[in-house]
Structure formats: C-alpha cells, structure tokens
Design a protein around this motif. Structure first.
Motif, PDB file in Angstrom:
ATOM      1  N   GLU A 184       1.395  -1.353  -0.543  1.00 10.90           N
ATOM      2  CA  GLU A 184      -0.092   0.006  -0.355  1.00 10.90           C
ATOM      3  C   GLU A 184       0.879   1.513   0.226  1.00 10.90           C
ATOM      4  OE1 GLU A 184      -0.799  -1.847   4.249  1.00 10.90           O
ATOM      5  OE2 GLU A 184       0.202  -2.661   2.030  1.00 10.90           O
ATOM      6  N   GLU A 185       2.134   1.418   0.143  1.00 10.44           N
ATOM      7  CA  GLU A 185       3.319   1.952   0.055  1.00 10.44           C
ATOM      8  C   GLU A 185       3.583   2.497  -0.694  1.00 10.44           C
ATOM      9  OE1 GLU A 185       4.371   2.724   4.660  1.00 10.44           O
ATOM     10  OE2 GLU A 185       5.807   0.573   3.788  1.00 10.44           O
ATOM     11  N   GLN A 186       3.356   2.142  -2.092  1.00  9.78           N
ATOM     12  CA  GLN A 186       3.992   1.488  -3.510  1.00  9.78           C
ATOM     13  C   GLN A 186       4.232   3.247  -4.126  1.00  9.78           C
ATOM     14  OE1 GLN A 186       4.645  -1.370  -5.526  1.00  9.78           O
ATOM     15  NE2 GLN A 186       5.402   0.351  -7.347  1.00  9.78           N
ATOM     16  N   GLU A 187       2.828   4.549  -3.705  1.00 10.44           N
ATOM     17  CA  GLU A 187       3.514   5.612  -4.466  1.00 10.44           C
ATOM     18  C   GLU A 187       5.083   5.990  -3.884  1.00 10.44           C
ATOM     19  OE1 GLU A 187       0.853   9.217  -4.958  1.00 10.44           O
ATOM     20  OE2 GLU A 187      -0.153   8.428  -4.207  1.00 10.44           O
ATOM     21  N   ASP A 188       5.027   5.923  -2.634  1.00  8.78           N
ATOM     22  CA  ASP A 188       6.180   7.037  -1.831  1.00  8.78           C
ATOM     23  C   ASP A 188       7.567   5.722  -2.674  1.00  8.78           C
ATOM     24  OD1 ASP A 188       4.948   8.507  -0.372  1.00  8.78           O
ATOM     25  OD2 ASP A 188       5.071   7.811   1.414  1.00  8.78           O
ATOM     26  N   ALA A 189       6.735   4.666  -2.606  1.00  9.75           N
ATOM     27  CA  ALA A 189       8.403   3.736  -3.219  1.00  9.75           C
ATOM     28  C   ALA A 189       8.462   4.369  -4.416  1.00  9.75           C
ATOM     29  CB  ALA A 189       7.692   2.076  -3.217  1.00  9.75           C
ATOM     30  N   GLU A 190       7.859   4.581  -4.846  1.00 12.59           N
ATOM     31  CA  GLU A 190       8.023   4.506  -6.341  1.00 12.59           C
ATOM     32  C   GLU A 190       9.226   6.270  -6.625  1.00 12.59           C
ATOM     33  OE1 GLU A 190       4.891   4.832  -8.757  1.00 12.59           O
ATOM     34  OE2 GLU A 190       4.518   2.647  -8.954  1.00 12.59           O
ATOM     35  N   GLU A 191       8.736   6.993  -5.167  1.00 16.58           N
ATOM     36  CA  GLU A 191       9.547   8.247  -5.404  1.00 16.58           C
ATOM     37  C   GLU A 191      11.055   7.937  -5.059  1.00 16.58           C
ATOM     38  OE1 GLU A 191       9.511  12.656  -5.101  1.00 16.58           O
ATOM     39  OE2 GLU A 191       7.974  11.130  -6.308  1.00 16.58           O
ATOM     40  N   THR A 192      10.938   7.597  -4.012  1.00 14.37           N
ATOM     41  CA  THR A 192      12.604   6.946  -3.940  1.00 14.37           C
ATOM     42  C   THR A 192      13.071   6.588  -4.609  1.00 14.37           C
ATOM     43  OG1 THR A 192      11.726   6.030  -1.336  1.00 14.37           O
ATOM     44  CG2 THR A 192      13.556   5.094  -2.293  1.00 14.37           C
ATOM     45  N   ALA A 193      12.748   5.571  -5.343  1.00 15.89           N
ATOM     46  CA  ALA A 193      12.810   4.899  -6.496  1.00 15.89           C
ATOM     47  C   ALA A 193      13.841   5.971  -8.060  1.00 15.89           C
ATOM     48  CB  ALA A 193      12.118   3.129  -6.883  1.00 15.89           C
ATOM     49  N   ARG A 194      12.579   6.763  -7.785  1.00 15.61           N
ATOM     50  CA  ARG A 194      12.905   7.877  -8.419  1.00 15.61           C
ATOM     51  C   ARG A 194      14.342   8.879  -8.420  1.00 15.61           C
ATOM     52  NH1 ARG A 194      12.277  13.309  -9.545  1.00 15.61           N
ATOM     53  NH2 ARG A 194      11.306  13.688  -7.568  1.00 15.61           N
ATOM     54  N   TRP A 195      14.241   9.365  -6.866  1.00 18.63           N
ATOM     55  CA  TRP A 195      15.559   9.785  -6.117  1.00 18.63           C
ATOM     56  C   TRP A 195      16.951   8.650  -6.413  1.00 18.63           C
ATOM     57  CZ3 TRP A 195      15.653  15.021  -5.780  1.00 18.63           C
ATOM     58  CH2 TRP A 195      15.051  15.139  -5.363  1.00 18.63           C
ATOM     59  N   VAL A 196      16.595   7.376  -6.446  1.00 21.30           N
ATOM     60  CA  VAL A 196      18.009   6.896  -6.506  1.00 21.30           C
ATOM     61  C   VAL A 196      18.499   6.465  -8.019  1.00 21.30           C
ATOM     62  CG1 VAL A 196      18.665   4.275  -6.584  1.00 21.30           C
ATOM     63  CG2 VAL A 196      17.273   5.428  -4.455  1.00 21.30           C
ATOM     64  N   GLU A 197      17.684   6.484  -8.927  1.00 21.64           N
ATOM     65  CA  GLU A 197      17.479   6.690 -10.474  1.00 21.64           C
ATOM     66  C   GLU A 197      18.187   7.924 -11.315  1.00 21.64           C
ATOM     67  OE1 GLU A 197      13.957   4.790 -11.424  1.00 21.64           O
ATOM     68  OE2 GLU A 197      14.697   3.191 -11.783  1.00 21.64           O
ATOM     69  N   ASP A 198      17.756   8.734 -10.673  1.00 20.04           N
ATOM     70  CA  ASP A 198      18.018  10.298 -10.362  1.00 20.04           C
ATOM     71  C   ASP A 198      20.025  10.195  -9.744  1.00 20.04           C
ATOM     72  OD1 ASP A 198      15.764  11.739 -11.821  1.00 20.04           O
ATOM     73  OD2 ASP A 198      15.681  12.281 -10.361  1.00 20.04           O
ATOM     74  N   ALA A 199      20.609   9.475  -9.553  1.00 22.53           N
ATOM     75  CA  ALA A 199      21.389   9.953  -8.252  1.00 22.53           C
ATOM     76  C   ALA A 199      22.661   8.797  -9.941  1.00 22.53           C
ATOM     77  CB  ALA A 199      21.849   8.869  -7.462  1.00 22.53           C
ATOM     78  N   GLY A 200      21.389   8.409 -10.385  1.00 17.69           N
ATOM     79  CA  GLY A 200      22.401   7.188 -11.828  1.00 17.69           C
ATOM     80  C   GLY A 200      22.330   5.666 -11.153  1.00 17.69           C
ATOM     81  N   ARG A 201      21.935   5.844 -10.374  1.00 20.85           N
ATOM     82  CA  ARG A 201      21.866   3.996  -9.419  1.00 20.85           C
ATOM     83  C   ARG A 201      20.940   3.080  -9.975  1.00 20.85           C
ATOM     84  NH1 ARG A 201      26.921   3.554  -9.654  1.00 20.85           N
ATOM     85  NH2 ARG A 201      26.328   1.029  -8.644  1.00 20.85           N
ATOM     86  N   ARG A 202      21.121   1.937 -10.102  1.00 18.81           N
ATOM     87  CA  ARG A 202      19.973   1.172  -9.749  1.00 18.81           C
ATOM     88  C   ARG A 202      19.360   0.862  -8.818  1.00 18.81           C
ATOM     89  NH1 ARG A 202      21.185  -4.862 -11.390  1.00 18.81           N
ATOM     90  NH2 ARG A 202      23.122  -4.021 -12.704  1.00 18.81           N
ATOM     91  N   ALA A 203      17.851   1.247  -9.070  1.00 18.94           N
ATOM     92  CA  ALA A 203      16.406   0.700  -7.488  1.00 18.94           C
ATOM     93  C   ALA A 203      15.641  -0.268  -8.209  1.00 18.94           C
ATOM     94  CB  ALA A 203      16.303   1.856  -7.490  1.00 18.94           C
TER      95      ALA A 203
END
Length: 299
Positions: free
Chosen positions: A87-106
C-alpha cells in the motif's frame, strides 16, 4: 551546504511556535500528506563515492529514514533495493526515482514482512535485481501509541509490533547472510526508546531494546566472517509513522523535549547509516549503537 545551514533548514520546517501543526493519518502514513513534508536530503545530501559499486537492501525504504538512507546510499555510489508494504507503492516509486536520478539502479521489493516467506522472497528479489548484496539495512518498524495500560494491549496489536520489528529482523537477516561476504555490513534501526522508554510505547520500546542486544550479539557471531553489525538509534524523527500512530495533539509538540529543542529530519539520520556501511570509514566498527537523538543520551 554547511552543518549550520542544514540545521536551519530543518528548523524552518517547524511552524512559528517551534512545533508541528496538529495532524493525523491512517497507518502506515503518506509522505505527501504531511505538513511539513519531511526532508530526506533531496536537496542537501552530497555523495563522495564512499559506497561505490556496493549493493544495499533497505527495508521500510519507501519513506522516512529509509528513503533518506536510499537517497544517500545512491549518491554515494550504491545500487539500492527498497522493501515496503504494497500500500506504500506511491512513496516507494518516489524513492526509486531519487535513486535513479543519482544514476544508480533501484529495485522495488513490495511485501508484508510479518510473513516469513515474504522476508525470504524480498531478499531473493533484491539479490536477483542487484546481482548480489553487500549491505543490509533493517529499518522497517511499527509502533502504536497507547493511552491505556498493559491490560488493554490487544494480542493483535502486539503481534504486529513484534513481527514487524523483531521477527522480520531475524528472518530477513537470516535470509541475507548467505549472500554477505567479508567486508559486508548489517545495520539495524533501533531507537532512543531503548534507553528512555515511553509508557505509551511499551511494546515498541521493548523491541528496540531487543534490537540493541541482537546487534551486539550478532556482531560477535559474524566478526570472524568479516561481517560488521551495527545499529543507529534515532531520536524523534519527522516521518509518516508519527502522524499515523500518534494523537494529533502529541504530534504538535513532537521532538520539543530534546536538548536541541526540535525533531530531526530523516536526512539528518542518513549520514550515520552511510558511515556504518562505508568500508573506508567504519572498517573497525562493529557491535556499536550510534545515537542520532538531538542530544538525548544513548548509554
């Protein structure tokens, strides 16, 4: 950004009288519905390659301290797998976006870790998605502030706290161990509640004291294998868990009792997790609980 500027930025997130606006959510809480929105270090954390090419699994990584750790690890050069409730999918996707913005794999690993099989599946998905594992951050936790005494503590509530905070810690760590080698590390999230327990958090505080013991004991067991085990003990930190599990009037004064006079932001806790994971900085640090408490003692 200097330490002074970071502290000023955290303080500016409080309202004029030094507290938070009264607010409440349903568990597990949503980042975007908080006032103010927590600071996870999105605009402040600067990496220096301390975790280059490492692979980390962060439980409870969708929001709060977990999101801040994921962002910091990515900016230090690590790929990050994030475990979270579905149920926290939306927040998790936002975290993944920040990880990928740093050039790393999420890698996103949803699941309710109160189930043993889910814990095994989460670790397997992280290892497959990252190609291995170097750092395990056991950050996921649950609390519920009670206004009544122990006589009214329901078994269902006790099960949720114990299984989220303790059972899952054992299950996930056990599943991860075959994938961790010399130089790897395990970092657990404990709490100031292990040292200054609140009567309203009797069950939660007990689990955090147990995590301290688990950390020191496991460090002794895994030391000969070259695996370090440490913990971070945050004080009052502004995360979705607070408005989702505390009365609105308590949220308004959250963190005001610390010597620094305010709650901390998730982005102020993440550097402790970076230090403990870093082979260049903490290669001789194991069995330690590092406090990030706004001045409250951790001993």
């Amino acid at each position: 950004m200097t330490e002074s500027q970071i502290a000023q930025n955290a303080q500016s997130k409080l309202d004029a009288d030094g507290g938070f606006p009264e607010q409440q959510q349903e568990p597990p809480g949503r980042t975007g519905e908080m006032t103010p929105v927590p600071d996870h270090g999105e605009q402040t954390y600067r990496g220096s390659g301390r975790l280059d090419a490492m692979r980390a699994l962060v439980t409870g990584g969708d929001s709060g301290i977990g999101r801040a750790v994921a962002i910091a690890y990515a900016r230090e050069g690590a790929d990050v797998a994030v475990c979270y409730l579905p149920e926290e999918q939306e927040d998790a996707e936002e975290t993944a976006r920040w990880v990928e913005d740093a050039g790393r794999r999420a890698v996103l690993c949803p699941g309710d870790i109160r189930e043993e099989q889910t814990c095994q599946d989460v670790v397997a998905a992280a290892v497959e998605g990252l190609g291995g594992l170097d750092v395990l951050v056991n950050n996921a936790g649950y609390q519920w502030a009670r206004s009544e005494g122990l006589e009214n503590l329901e078994t269902e509530q006790l099960d949720r706290v114990l299984k989220t905070n303790l059972y899952a810690l054992f299950w996930i760590t056990r599943a991860a161990l075959p994938h961790l080698g010399r130089g790897s590390s395990i970092i657990n999230c404990t709490s100031i509640q292990a040292y200054e327990p609140s009567t309203s958090l009797l069950d939660y505080a007990a689990t955090k004291a147990a995590i301290n013991n688990f950390t020191v004991n496991l460090a002794a067991e895994l030391g000969p294998r070259g695996i370090r085990v440490n913990a971070v003990a945050p004080g009052p930190i502004w995360t979705p868990l607070q408005p989702a599990t505390q009365p609105a009037e308590k949220v308004a004064n959250f963190g005001s009792s610390t010597p620094l006079g305010r709650a901390g932001q998730p982005g102020e806790v993440a550097p402790a997790f970076v230090f403990l994971a870093s082979p260049s900085d903490a290669s001789y640090v194991s069995g330690t609980v590092l406090g990030v408490t706004g001045g409250k003692p951790v001993f």
